[in-house]
Design an enzyme around this catalytic site. Structure first.
Site, PDB file in Angstrom:
ATOM      1  N   LYS A  23      12.487  31.285   0.679  1.00 25.77           N
ATOM      2  CA  LYS A  23      11.387  30.574   0.637  1.00 25.77           C
ATOM      3  C   LYS A  23      11.490  29.399   1.377  1.00 25.77           C
ATOM      4  CE  LYS A  23       7.146  29.613  -1.992  1.00 25.77           C
ATOM      5  NZ  LYS A  23       6.767  28.370  -1.404  1.00 25.77           N
ATOM      6  N   ASP A  25      10.762  25.754   2.890  1.00 25.15           N
ATOM      7  CA  ASP A  25       9.868  24.310   2.568  1.00 25.15           C
ATOM      8  C   ASP A  25       9.158  24.293   3.903  1.00 25.15           C
ATOM      9  OD1 ASP A  25       8.458  22.591   1.192  1.00 25.15           O
ATOM     10  OD2 ASP A  25      10.233  21.530   0.935  1.00 25.15           O
ATOM     11  N   GLU A 164      14.085  25.648  -1.251  1.00 26.02           N
ATOM     12  CA  GLU A 164      12.701  25.690  -2.171  1.00 26.02           C
ATOM     13  C   GLU A 164      12.583  26.960  -3.156  1.00 26.02           C
ATOM     14  OE1 GLU A 164       7.838  25.842  -1.664  1.00 26.02           O
ATOM     15  OE2 GLU A 164       9.020  26.025  -0.045  1.00 26.02           O
TER      16      GLU A 164
END
Length: 310
Positions: A23, A25, A164
């Site tokens: 994921k 950022d 993240e």
């Protein structure tokens, strides 16, 4: 067309029907290359092409292509949302070109939605991903990051590397444009910290608590770090409001500036009630996506100052 959105989860889904990605950022975008021109569109359907001139050469790769991905600013090899922030609202082409040279972004392309006139959104994720990898589009300012079968291992690795979190995707899922789907699940590493409440706001159209304004110790007093509303519905909000009513005051307790959109309609309180919040860290001094966790009855506001003083 708008981006497909992931649903928040508290655990990594298991089984061969799932695949896992980092994921990133950054800023979610759709990138369309068509007829030699490039269009970059934000999650809110805003044309932000002018802000990212370093992506323009993507238009030369294929005559008709739509990519879904995340724009990230890499600092020492890691995504920095603070580093991306000054790129996000640039509307002047000359300034954008200068920033593209000194603080370039990288597109992490993780999905392919259209290619050479063919809409791929009804195809399963696995087919779209295979085609995306076959395009071999990796370049200086864009790449196709890898996927992983071991979700738990990726979660641990992203935590160790300060990333993240992860996104898990069902291999058979079609692309649900503009919708939040349980076929995509996100699990961020949320940072927890203690903050003091300096004010509260009513919920929209009601009389119950909708959000609190919070701060942390700063050089001149309490520094305002944002508004927290998530997690305060129902009993949790009522319990916090019960603590705040007796300590209301006439003005802001924050030494730093509170933006008008946050201050308007706020009932100020003495900075006495300490709560824990989870967030994705800070950008420009403000908490990112904060959510309420609990009241810290074991801590006073003075304790926060002692922690800061070392």
């Amino acid at each position: 067309m708008r981006p497909m959105l992931a649903t928040l989860t508290e655990s990594v889904p298991a089984g061969p029907q799932w695949v896992h990605e980092v994921k990133w950022d950054g800023m979610r975008v759709l990138v369309e290359a068509k007829g030699g021109a490039l269009t970059v569109t934000s999650r809110t359907d805003r044309d932000v092409t002018v802000a990212y001139p370093e992506l323009v050469p993507l238009a030369d790769l294929y005559d008709d292509m739509v990519l879904d991905g995340e724009l990230v600013a890499l600092v020492d090899g890691r995504p920095s949302f603070a580093g991306l922030a000054e790129r996000m609202h640039v509307g002047n082409a000359r300034r954008a070109a200068a920033l593209a040279s000194s603080r370039p972004v990288t597109l992490m392309a993780f999905d392919l939605l259209r290619l050479l006139g063919q809409d791929l959104t009804s195809q399963p994720w696995a087919a779209r991903r295979q085609l995306l990898e076959q395009l071999e589009i990796d370049g200086p300012r864009w790449q196709v990051p890898p996927t992983y079968d071991d979700g738990e291992g990726l979660l641990d690795a992203t935590a160790d590397q300060g990333l993240e979190g992860i996104v898990s995707k069902r291999r058979a899922s079609a692309y649900a444009s503009g919708r939040r789907s349980p076929d995509w699940l996100k699990l961020p590493h949320r940072h927890s910290e203690s903050v003091v409440i300096g004010g509260w706001r009513r919920e929209v159209g009601g009389s119950l608590l909708g959000a609190v304004l919070v701060g942390v110790p700063g050089p001149d007093g309490w520094d305002f770090v944002g508004r927290v509303g998530a997690g305060l519905a129902g009993r949790a909000g009522a319990a916090v409001l019960h603590r705040l009513r007796p300590i209301e005051r006439g003005g802001s307790p924050f030494a730093s500036h509170v933006p008008r959109e946050d201050a308007t309609g706020t009932t100020w309180v003495e900075p006495e009630v300490v709560i824990d919040v989870a967030s994705l860290g800070r950008a420009s001094g403000r908490l990112r996506q904060p959510s309420y966790l609990r009241v810290r009855t074991d801590l006073t506001s003075a304790d926060l100052w002692e922690t800061t003083d070392g």
